[in-house]
Design a protein around this motif. Structure first.
Motif, PDB file in Angstrom:
ATOM      1  N   THR A   1      -0.482  -8.467 -29.952  1.00 47.12           N
ATOM      2  CA  THR A   1       0.783  -8.022 -30.532  1.00 47.12           C
ATOM      3  C   THR A   1       0.669  -6.583 -31.019  1.00 47.12           C
ATOM      4  O   THR A   1       1.581  -5.772 -30.813  1.00 47.12           O
ATOM      5  N   VAL A   2      -0.440  -6.265 -31.642  1.00 52.80           N
ATOM      6  CA  VAL A   2      -0.681  -4.891 -32.101  1.00 52.80           C
ATOM      7  C   VAL A   2      -0.717  -3.959 -30.894  1.00 52.80           C
ATOM      8  O   VAL A   2      -0.087  -2.892 -30.904  1.00 52.80           O
TER       9      VAL A   2
ATOM     10  N   LYS B   1       7.980  -5.004 -38.438  1.00 47.54           N
ATOM     11  CA  LYS B   1       6.699  -4.383 -38.800  1.00 47.54           C
ATOM     12  C   LYS B   1       5.601  -5.279 -38.249  1.00 47.54           C
ATOM     13  O   LYS B   1       5.586  -6.483 -38.497  1.00 47.54           O
ATOM     14  N   VAL B   2       4.699  -4.698 -37.477  1.00 48.67           N
ATOM     15  CA  VAL B   2       3.538  -5.412 -36.962  1.00 48.67           C
ATOM     16  C   VAL B   2       2.362  -5.028 -37.851  1.00 48.67           C
ATOM     17  O   VAL B   2       1.937  -3.872 -37.865  1.00 48.67           O
ATOM     18  N   HIS B   3       1.870  -5.992 -38.597  1.00 48.23           N
ATOM     19  CA  HIS B   3       0.761  -5.745 -39.515  1.00 48.23           C
ATOM     20  C   HIS B   3      -0.560  -5.924 -38.769  1.00 48.23           C
ATOM     21  O   HIS B   3      -0.891  -7.027 -38.349  1.00 48.23           O
ATOM     22  N   ALA B   4      -1.287  -4.840 -38.615  1.00 53.14           N
ATOM     23  CA  ALA B   4      -2.548  -4.882 -37.864  1.00 53.14           C
ATOM     24  C   ALA B   4      -3.546  -5.845 -38.495  1.00 53.14           C
ATOM     25  O   ALA B   4      -4.386  -6.415 -37.800  1.00 53.14           O
ATOM     26  N   SER B   5      -3.455  -6.048 -39.796  1.00 52.53           N
ATOM     27  CA  SER B   5      -4.416  -6.918 -40.483  1.00 52.53           C
ATOM     28  C   SER B   5      -4.148  -8.398 -40.250  1.00 52.53           C
ATOM     29  O   SER B   5      -5.057  -9.215 -40.375  1.00 52.53           O
ATOM     30  N   SER B   6      -2.900  -8.742 -39.882  1.00 50.35           N
ATOM     31  CA  SER B   6      -2.593 -10.165 -39.727  1.00 50.35           C
ATOM     32  C   SER B   6      -2.017 -10.541 -38.361  1.00 50.35           C
ATOM     33  O   SER B   6      -1.994 -11.711 -38.014  1.00 50.35           O
ATOM     34  N   ALA B   7      -1.572  -9.580 -37.594  1.00 52.00           N
ATOM     35  CA  ALA B   7      -0.995  -9.881 -36.279  1.00 52.00           C
ATOM     36  C   ALA B   7      -2.101 -10.056 -35.245  1.00 52.00           C
ATOM     37  O   ALA B   7      -3.204  -9.514 -35.393  1.00 52.00           O
TER      38      ALA B   7
ATOM     39  N   ASP C   1       3.743   0.720 -34.922  1.00 56.19           N
ATOM     40  CA  ASP C   1       3.572  -0.587 -35.561  1.00 56.19           C
ATOM     41  C   ASP C   1       4.913  -1.310 -35.720  1.00 56.19           C
ATOM     42  O   ASP C   1       5.088  -2.130 -36.606  1.00 56.19           O
TER      43      ASP C   1
ATOM     44  N   ARG D   1       8.077   3.400 -33.846  1.00 56.63           N
ATOM     45  CA  ARG D   1       6.765   3.551 -34.487  1.00 56.63           C
ATOM     46  C   ARG D   1       5.740   2.726 -33.721  1.00 56.63           C
ATOM     47  O   ARG D   1       6.092   1.738 -33.089  1.00 56.63           O
TER      48      ARG D   1
END
Length: 79
Positions: free
Chosen positions: A37-38, A27-33, A54, A52
């Motif tokens: 990477t996003v 899971k690529v977290h847009a808020s922390s990656a 993300d 997906r």
């Protein structure tokens, strides 16, 4: 054609996927990656390599890409 920063981010993200099981994803977290990477996750999704935008799971094409990426990394890292 040299690898662009976008390609390198995609390759680095592919290397984060478990290669031993198609039942494990990331899971690529847009808020922390990192932004690259996003963007890499979105690009790999658009190319059909992951399930997906993300992260998610590798598609069959993604599994092949991870295998090739790991081989390339091993060749380049050998002394």
């Amino acid at each position: 054609m040299p690898f662009s920063p976008v390609h390198l981010a995609e390759l680095n993200l592919l290397l984060q996927f478990p290669s031993t099981s198609t039942q494990e994803g990331i899971k690529v977290h847009a808020s922390s990656a990192a932004a690259e990477t996003v963007q890499a996750a979105e690009s790999l999704f658009e190319k059909g390599l992951i399930s997906r935008n993300d992260g998610g799971y590798l598609t069959p094409l993604g599994c092949e890409a991870v295998e090739l990426t790991q081989k390339l990394q091993a060749v380049l890292a050998s002394e």
